[in-house]
Design an enzyme around this catalytic site. Sequence first.
Site, PDB file in Angstrom:
ATOM      1  N   SER A  95       3.043   6.636   0.620  1.00 28.04           N
ATOM      2  CA  SER A  95       2.467   5.683  -0.327  1.00 28.04           C
ATOM      3  C   SER A  95       3.227   4.358  -0.271  1.00 28.04           C
ATOM      4  CB  SER A  95       2.466   6.288  -1.731  1.00 28.04           C
ATOM      5  OG  SER A  95       1.612   5.578  -2.595  1.00 28.04           O
ATOM      6  N   ASP A 219      -8.272  11.288  -1.450  1.00 25.12           N
ATOM      7  CA  ASP A 219      -7.266  10.446  -2.087  1.00 25.12           C
ATOM      8  C   ASP A 219      -7.921   9.464  -3.061  1.00 25.12           C
ATOM      9  OD1 ASP A 219      -5.099   8.725  -2.687  1.00 25.12           O
ATOM     10  OD2 ASP A 219      -4.223   9.034  -0.696  1.00 25.12           O
ATOM     11  N   HIS A 247      -4.057  12.344  -2.928  1.00 29.17           N
ATOM     12  CA  HIS A 247      -2.918  11.483  -2.605  1.00 29.17           C
ATOM     13  C   HIS A 247      -1.676  12.307  -2.279  1.00 29.17           C
ATOM     14  CE1 HIS A 247      -0.947   7.694  -2.284  1.00 29.17           C
ATOM     15  NE2 HIS A 247      -0.146   7.888  -3.304  1.00 29.17           N
TER      16      HIS A 247
END
Length: 271
Positions: A95, A219, A247
């Site tokens: 991320s 996600d 995610h």
Amino acid sequence: MGYITVESGVNLYFEDIGEGKPVLFLHGWPLNGRQFEYQTGVLPYYGFRCITIDFRGFGNSDNPWQGYNYDRMSDDVRNVIERLQLNEVTLAGFSMGGAVALRYMRRHAGSRISKLALLAAAAPSFTQKPGYPYGMKPEEVNKLIEQTFRDRPKMLAEFGKKFFASDVTPAFRQWFQSLGLQASLHGTVGGAAALRDEDMRADLAAVRVPTGIFHGKLDQICPYEFALELHKGIPGSLLYPFEKSGHAIFYDELERFNATFLQFISDRNRP
């Protein structure tokens, strides 16, 4: 485990587990290096040295008032790599950590990196920009920042619900939220502002090492379109889609992710 001074008065916490070829993990927002414990607890059995760091303002690292931009954070990564004398590193960023990893590849010319793993990366841009219609609108991130100032635990709980496509136990969810609570308030806000404002599209051309893009098709935070844009922008990259993952690419399909990641870092990198 220990601390590394990355600039005057700023120390980053790190953990160093196992022996062998190094894998340096960069965590996401608003977490810390502990998010990777289901990888760092396994990979050393296969001959890999796993290093995690907590970014400034997160986890057990110091909480300076400034420095929450990707240039400074990638400089911090460079300091860790040099102080630990790491070479032939697999740099694995999740991320926000994936965005910082990309900035490292351009700002520091990929120094000492042999492979790049982008895990549900918040890149090429986390928010919508001209010519880039994917991700959150900047105004949505502003709302997260407002919620952080008003009720950070509630913001973390609501944001955390979007991480997983799989059912996780209440105990696991409580542990996961506790990682975000370890961050400072201003570090959390600074990281969110970086996610809102930074743009890595110009960084992609600097990636000249074998790159694996690991991304969940479910996600809700970094849409799968991010992975497609990264794949187009990084020549020769390998795309590993995870049909049942959100995610939380590192946990939703845990066994498959660990096996695929191990395959990539072990040079048996076939999608």
